[in-house]
Design a protein around this motif. Structure first.
Motif, PDB file in Angstrom:
ATOM      1  N   HIS A  33       2.541  29.931  15.168  1.00 41.05           N
ATOM      2  CA  HIS A  33       2.030  29.715  13.819  1.00 41.05           C
ATOM      3  C   HIS A  33       3.098  29.902  12.755  1.00 41.05           C
ATOM      4  CE1 HIS A  33      -2.512  30.351  14.836  1.00 41.05           C
ATOM      5  NE2 HIS A  33      -1.964  29.364  15.502  1.00 41.05           N
ATOM      6  N   CYS A  34       3.974  30.904  12.901  1.00 39.19           N
ATOM      7  CA  CYS A  34       4.936  31.194  11.827  1.00 39.19           C
ATOM      8  C   CYS A  34       6.397  31.149  12.275  1.00 39.19           C
ATOM      9  CB  CYS A  34       4.631  32.540  11.187  1.00 39.19           C
ATOM     10  SG  CYS A  34       5.024  33.942  12.245  1.00 39.19           S
ATOM     11  N   THR A  64       3.601  30.719   6.945  1.00 46.22           N
ATOM     12  CA  THR A  64       3.222  29.681   7.909  1.00 46.22           C
ATOM     13  C   THR A  64       4.425  29.139   8.666  1.00 46.22           C
ATOM     14  OG1 THR A  64       3.388  27.941   6.245  1.00 46.22           O
ATOM     15  CG2 THR A  64       1.236  28.980   6.526  1.00 46.22           C
TER      16      THR A  64
END
Length: 147
Positions: A33-34, A64
């Motif tokens: 996700h990040c 993000t």
């Protein structure tokens, strides 16, 4: 994240191998996700929405994983709080069901602790409500109404 002993039977017998494949082969050792890297200490600005320094590309990333076009606007040096936290990836079930991993493990994701907690927050709220509801119902059943 460690698996509780009472939930161990929900997972497949080869779970450690599946988790290792998802975290290091499919995700390449980074949060899906990040993009935080596994096993490194990451500098993160406190009070921001997860802004962190990616030493490999020498740039700031947002929560993000997108690269920031401009560095974050800094406040005076004594007011900056920066935390350096270690990142350890965990394999998360995206639908919160450990019994179903889906075809080709599409239900699984390699997540850092921050992203894992953000992803699980609604499920944790639901379980907290359910446990409190169950506790009150048992109290009503055996000890009478609460005052």
């Amino acid at each position: 994240m460690p698996i509780r002993p009472e939930h161990r039977w929900l997972y497949p017998i080869d779970w450690p191998e599946i988790s290792r494949i998802v975290r290091f082969k499919r995700a390449g050792g980074r949060c899906e996700h990040c993009q935080r890297p596994h096993g490194r200490r990451v500098a993160q600005l406190a009070g921001t929405a997860g802004v962190w320094w990616d030493a490999e590309i020498r740039a700031w990333r947002d929560g993000t994983g997108r690269r920031l076009r401009q560095p974050p606007s800094f406040v005076p040096l004594d007011a900056i709080r920066m935390t350096r936290r270690p990142v350890y990836l965990a394999t998360a079930h995206l639908n919160h069901d450990p019994t179903f991993s889906g075809p080709r493990w599409r239900n699984l994701a390699a997540l850092c602790p921050r992203c894992h907690m953000i992803h699980d927050a609604p499920e944790h709220r639901r379980r907290r409500w359910w446990n409190a509801f169950r506790r009150r119902a048992l109290g009503d059943l055996f000890t009478g109404r609460y005052t």
